[in-house]
Design a protein around this motif. Sequence first.
Motif, PDB file in Angstrom:
ATOM      1  N   PRO A  34      37.994  34.885  32.612  1.00  0.00           N
ATOM      2  CA  PRO A  34      38.731  36.006  32.030  1.00  0.00           C
ATOM      3  C   PRO A  34      38.629  37.273  32.845  1.00  0.00           C
ATOM      4  CG  PRO A  34      36.702  35.589  30.806  1.00  0.00           C
ATOM      5  CD  PRO A  34      36.853  34.472  31.777  1.00  0.00           C
ATOM      6  N   ASN A  35      37.701  37.314  33.824  1.00  0.00           N
ATOM      7  CA  ASN A  35      37.596  38.467  34.692  1.00  0.00           C
ATOM      8  C   ASN A  35      38.579  38.412  35.866  1.00  0.00           C
ATOM      9  OD1 ASN A  35      35.371  39.877  33.419  1.00  0.00           O
ATOM     10  ND2 ASN A  35      34.160  38.102  34.015  1.00  0.00           N
ATOM     11  N   SER A  36      39.257  37.285  36.023  1.00  0.00           N
ATOM     12  CA  SER A  36      40.193  37.149  37.130  1.00  0.00           C
ATOM     13  C   SER A  36      41.341  38.133  36.989  1.00  0.00           C
ATOM     14  CB  SER A  36      40.754  35.720  37.161  1.00  0.00           C
ATOM     15  OG  SER A  36      41.835  35.641  38.055  1.00  0.00           O
ATOM     16  N   GLU A  37      41.674  38.814  38.071  1.00  0.00           N
ATOM     17  CA  GLU A  37      42.722  39.826  38.028  1.00  0.00           C
ATOM     18  C   GLU A  37      44.089  39.200  37.783  1.00  0.00           C
ATOM     19  OE1 GLU A  37      42.502  42.379  41.387  1.00  0.00           O
ATOM     20  OE2 GLU A  37      40.414  42.876  41.045  1.00  0.00           O
ATOM     21  N   SER A  38      44.231  37.892  38.020  1.00  0.00           N
ATOM     22  CA  SER A  38      45.527  37.250  37.853  1.00  0.00           C
ATOM     23  C   SER A  38      45.647  36.516  36.525  1.00  0.00           C
ATOM     24  CB  SER A  38      45.768  36.257  38.999  1.00  0.00           C
ATOM     25  OG  SER A  38      44.773  35.251  38.975  1.00  0.00           O
ATOM     26  N   SER A  39      44.606  36.571  35.684  1.00  0.00           N
ATOM     27  CA  SER A  39      44.654  35.827  34.425  1.00  0.00           C
ATOM     28  C   SER A  39      45.731  36.381  33.519  1.00  0.00           C
ATOM     29  CB  SER A  39      43.286  35.885  33.731  1.00  0.00           C
ATOM     30  OG  SER A  39      42.961  37.197  33.353  1.00  0.00           O
ATOM     31  N   GLN A  40      46.473  35.499  32.855  1.00  0.00           N
ATOM     32  CA  GLN A  40      47.543  35.871  31.941  1.00  0.00           C
ATOM     33  C   GLN A  40      47.239  35.264  30.581  1.00  0.00           C
ATOM     34  OE1 GLN A  40      50.003  37.949  32.843  1.00  0.00           O
ATOM     35  NE2 GLN A  40      49.136  38.057  34.890  1.00  0.00           N
ATOM     36  N   GLN A  41      48.048  35.639  29.593  1.00  0.00           N
ATOM     37  CA  GLN A  41      47.824  35.182  28.233  1.00  0.00           C
ATOM     38  C   GLN A  41      47.763  33.660  28.164  1.00  0.00           C
ATOM     39  OE1 GLN A  41      50.280  36.976  25.290  1.00  0.00           O
ATOM     40  NE2 GLN A  41      50.252  35.198  23.950  1.00  0.00           N
ATOM     41  N   SER A  42      48.701  32.960  28.850  1.00  0.00           N
ATOM     42  CA  SER A  42      48.763  31.509  28.763  1.00  0.00           C
ATOM     43  C   SER A  42      47.584  30.842  29.431  1.00  0.00           C
ATOM     44  CB  SER A  42      50.060  31.010  29.391  1.00  0.00           C
ATOM     45  OG  SER A  42      50.136  31.408  30.743  1.00  0.00           O
ATOM     46  N   ASP A  43      46.833  31.572  30.253  1.00  0.00           N
ATOM     47  CA  ASP A  43      45.701  31.006  30.968  1.00  0.00           C
ATOM     48  C   ASP A  43      44.392  31.136  30.192  1.00  0.00           C
ATOM     49  OD1 ASP A  43      47.121  30.182  33.169  1.00  0.00           O
ATOM     50  OD2 ASP A  43      46.922  32.109  34.191  1.00  0.00           O
ATOM     51  N   GLN A  44      44.405  31.747  29.017  1.00  0.00           N
ATOM     52  CA  GLN A  44      43.158  31.990  28.320  1.00  0.00           C
ATOM     53  C   GLN A  44      42.631  30.715  27.685  1.00  0.00           C
ATOM     54  OE1 GLN A  44      41.501  34.949  28.420  1.00  0.00           O
ATOM     55  NE2 GLN A  44      43.095  35.361  29.895  1.00  0.00           N
ATOM     56  N   PRO A  45      41.296  30.535  27.665  1.00  0.00           N
ATOM     57  CA  PRO A  45      40.731  29.408  26.937  1.00  0.00           C
ATOM     58  C   PRO A  45      41.128  29.483  25.472  1.00  0.00           C
ATOM     59  CG  PRO A  45      39.068  30.505  28.282  1.00  0.00           C
ATOM     60  CD  PRO A  45      40.283  31.366  28.291  1.00  0.00           C
ATOM     61  N   SER A  46      41.216  28.334  24.836  1.00  0.00           N
ATOM     62  CA  SER A  46      41.598  28.296  23.431  1.00  0.00           C
ATOM     63  C   SER A  46      40.669  29.162  22.603  1.00  0.00           C
ATOM     64  CB  SER A  46      41.527  26.853  22.923  1.00  0.00           C
ATOM     65  OG  SER A  46      41.809  26.802  21.545  1.00  0.00           O
ATOM     66  N   GLY A  47      41.258  30.009  21.762  1.00  0.00           N
ATOM     67  CA  GLY A  47      40.461  30.868  20.895  1.00  0.00           C
ATOM     68  C   GLY A  47      40.097  32.190  21.506  1.00  0.00           C
ATOM     69  N   PRO A  49      40.940  35.952  23.394  1.00  0.00           N
ATOM     70  CA  PRO A  49      42.022  36.941  23.458  1.00  0.00           C
ATOM     71  C   PRO A  49      42.749  36.877  24.794  1.00  0.00           C
ATOM     72  CG  PRO A  49      39.955  37.942  22.732  1.00  0.00           C
ATOM     73  CD  PRO A  49      39.627  36.571  23.238  1.00  0.00           C
ATOM     74  N   ALA A  50      43.963  37.399  24.799  1.00  0.00           N
ATOM     75  CA  ALA A  50      44.724  37.477  26.040  1.00  0.00           C
ATOM     76  C   ALA A  50      44.112  38.514  26.959  1.00  0.00           C
ATOM     77  CB  ALA A  50      46.175  37.834  25.733  1.00  0.00           C
ATOM     78  N   GLY A  51      44.178  38.238  28.260  1.00  0.00           N
ATOM     79  CA  GLY A  51      43.705  39.213  29.225  1.00  0.00           C
ATOM     80  C   GLY A  51      44.811  40.148  29.659  1.00  0.00           C
ATOM     81  N   GLY A  52      44.415  41.155  30.438  1.00  0.00           N
ATOM     82  CA  GLY A  52      45.382  42.073  30.998  1.00  0.00           C
ATOM     83  C   GLY A  52      45.550  43.323  30.170  1.00  0.00           C
ATOM     84  N   ALA A 247      35.613  40.931  30.883  1.00  0.00           N
ATOM     85  CA  ALA A 247      36.503  42.033  31.283  1.00  0.00           C
ATOM     86  C   ALA A 247      37.938  41.578  31.034  1.00  0.00           C
ATOM     87  CB  ALA A 247      36.278  42.396  32.748  1.00  0.00           C
ATOM     88  N   TYR A 248      38.357  41.630  29.782  1.00  0.00           N
ATOM     89  CA  TYR A 248      39.714  41.211  29.436  1.00  0.00           C
ATOM     90  C   TYR A 248      40.757  42.176  29.993  1.00  0.00           C
ATOM     91  CZ  TYR A 248      37.691  37.944  26.058  1.00  0.00           C
ATOM     92  OH  TYR A 248      36.985  36.934  25.462  1.00  0.00           O
ATOM     93  N   LEU A 249      40.437  43.463  29.997  1.00  0.00           N
ATOM     94  CA  LEU A 249      41.395  44.481  30.419  1.00  0.00           C
ATOM     95  C   LEU A 249      41.481  44.543  31.939  1.00  0.00           C
ATOM     96  CD1 LEU A 249      40.053  47.191  27.971  1.00  0.00           C
ATOM     97  CD2 LEU A 249      42.237  45.988  27.715  1.00  0.00           C
ATOM     98  N   ASP A 250      42.654  44.840  32.443  1.00  0.00           N
ATOM     99  CA  ASP A 250      42.796  45.073  33.882  1.00  0.00           C
ATOM    100  C   ASP A 250      42.272  46.457  34.264  1.00  0.00           C
ATOM    101  OD1 ASP A 250      43.969  42.608  34.415  1.00  0.00           O
ATOM    102  OD2 ASP A 250      45.996  43.356  34.045  1.00  0.00           O
ATOM    103  N   LEU A 530      32.979  48.712  25.793  1.00  0.00           N
ATOM    104  CA  LEU A 530      34.382  48.462  26.107  1.00  0.00           C
ATOM    105  C   LEU A 530      34.615  47.121  26.788  1.00  0.00           C
ATOM    106  CD1 LEU A 530      35.573  52.018  27.248  1.00  0.00           C
ATOM    107  CD2 LEU A 530      35.675  50.962  24.984  1.00  0.00           C
ATOM    108  N   TRP A 531      33.562  46.492  27.344  1.00  0.00           N
ATOM    109  CA  TRP A 531      33.781  45.117  27.739  1.00  0.00           C
ATOM    110  C   TRP A 531      33.940  44.312  26.434  1.00  0.00           C
ATOM    111  CZ3 TRP A 531      29.202  47.768  28.864  1.00  0.00           C
ATOM    112  CH2 TRP A 531      28.076  47.430  28.098  1.00  0.00           C
ATOM    113  N   ASN A 532      34.596  43.169  26.522  1.00  0.00           N
ATOM    114  CA  ASN A 532      34.951  42.339  25.360  1.00  0.00           C
ATOM    115  C   ASN A 532      36.079  42.951  24.529  1.00  0.00           C
ATOM    116  OD1 ASN A 532      32.861  40.743  26.230  1.00  0.00           O
ATOM    117  ND2 ASN A 532      31.411  41.449  24.683  1.00  0.00           N
ATOM    118  N   VAL A 533      36.618  44.097  24.963  1.00  0.00           N
ATOM    119  CA  VAL A 533      37.778  44.690  24.305  1.00  0.00           C
ATOM    120  C   VAL A 533      39.044  44.104  24.921  1.00  0.00           C
ATOM    121  CG1 VAL A 533      39.122  46.818  24.030  1.00  0.00           C
ATOM    122  CG2 VAL A 533      36.659  46.832  23.606  1.00  0.00           C
TER     123      VAL A 533
END
Length: 537
Positions: A34-47, A49-52, A247-250, A530-533
């Motif tokens: 989830p810390n990947s800068e290219s992660s998108q909503q569809s790439d999140q593990p089941s359950g 939150p969306a990243g970005g 780090a869900y947020l970009d 603010l991490w995990n936000v």
Amino acid sequence: MHRSRWKLFSLALGLLLLLAACETGSNRQQQPNPNSESSQQSDQPSGEPAGGGTLNVAYPANPATLDPHLTTNQATRDVARNIYEQLVTLNKNYEVVPQLAESYEISEDGKVYTFHLRKGVHFHNGKEMKAEDVVASMEKWLSTSTQGQANLQGAKFLQADEYTVQLTLQKPSLVALYVLADTAPFPGIMPKEVIESAGPEGIKEYIGTGPYKLEEWKTDQYVHLKKFADYSAVDEEPSGLSGKKYAYLDDIYFRYVTDESTRVAGILSGEYDVAFGVPFDNSDQIDATEGVSNYFSPGGIVAYVFNKKAGPFANQKLRQAFNTALNNEEALTAAYSDSRFFELDSSLALPSQKDWYSTAGSDKYNLHDIEAAKKLVAESGYAGEEVVILTTRDYPEQYNLAVVAQEVLKSIGVKSRLDVYDWPTVQERRKDENNFDLFAVSFATRATIHQYPFLDSKADYPGWTNSPEIDRLLDQIQASSSIEEAKPLIDELNRVTWDYLPIVKIGNIQNLVAIRDHVKGLDDLIGPILWNVSISR
């Protein structure tokens, strides 16, 4: 608040997605970082939150520095904790747990702490964190921070091997780990090279191991933090400042908005996602506005501080008279207006601080016994002197508490007056024992009760406690081999404090934060987490 959970897709929708994946081919990771800068909503593990996305935070004060070793300032702490990490930290119960240390041991004599570092942890500049970096960072913190100088005098950090560090103390100290885990000024770990290039004013580069890295700092405007793609998270459930950090947020922007009304207007309009330092008077407006909610976080304790060095309150009986007459709930209501913003509680620690919390002495809390208080006034030998209550209108709650104090004193036959100044003048005038007898103030939560300045006779804090009994108990608690051994001493310290009365604790207080409903996962422990936000739109 808890992290939001995605609802399970219906079976039909799942089949459609599966077919689509088969048609286009699938090279996606099944468990993306989830810390990947290219992660998108569809790439999140089941359950998960969306990243970005970008979080815009309206913050009331500018940081003077982003060097966490140098200051107790909250503006520095709240930004820097996203950039830097510590050897050990605090979980949700304020217990000390490893962070950059994988584990630690304490020698039988209690003087040597051996920290085994996590391997493969990288700084924001790509360098792996090793013992030389930890030693350099900790030695700088010991020499510059108020907490290091006050609680770990003579301590020394040494490198045992590439991934092992030892702390040697002059004498055993139960509070040593709590001080290392404290939040301000906190011992953030930095590269050795950054330490070596630091000047008297602090470090010149802001490089840590945290989930977010500094992208840009424009003084008086904003601090821009960016997701650190190579962040090394621990594999444990999040708990307070410990555990796994996502780090869900970009991007996170701390936008410095010193005007209260501008912060409130911005959060209500959606310009900001989170606003700190929101006046209590705006809570109903926030409740009534669609898309935004009130969020309450522990704000520490609020107290009346007596001048025990000179003047009428140098007499313990008169201090006891004031405390006996005080109606704590009425005082808190006068200052904070709504029971959502405060809690009646007698302990020096917060209820969540399980290691330090004690209800001993609560029989002398919130008495509101005017007749008993008048008897204590007579026993004190009070001769009609005028009590000077020092206060400011810069903080309305302090002024309102001063007015309450004046009414309490009037009810037991003690003369008083309010001396009202701006806050900087109050801070200056209270340094002189001839300028005041009483003031109200709040104290931020600390990792240990030892760190409250009003307890220690050696601390030159306005009010000037001078109690050999309190000093003895602080020393005995510090010399204890475990919290279990210290518990009876902590109880005794609370009882003695309510008898000697260096302060009158009025209660626990809350901070009010305004938050847009699309912000999920905000947490707090001595400041915002603010991490995990994440942001769900």
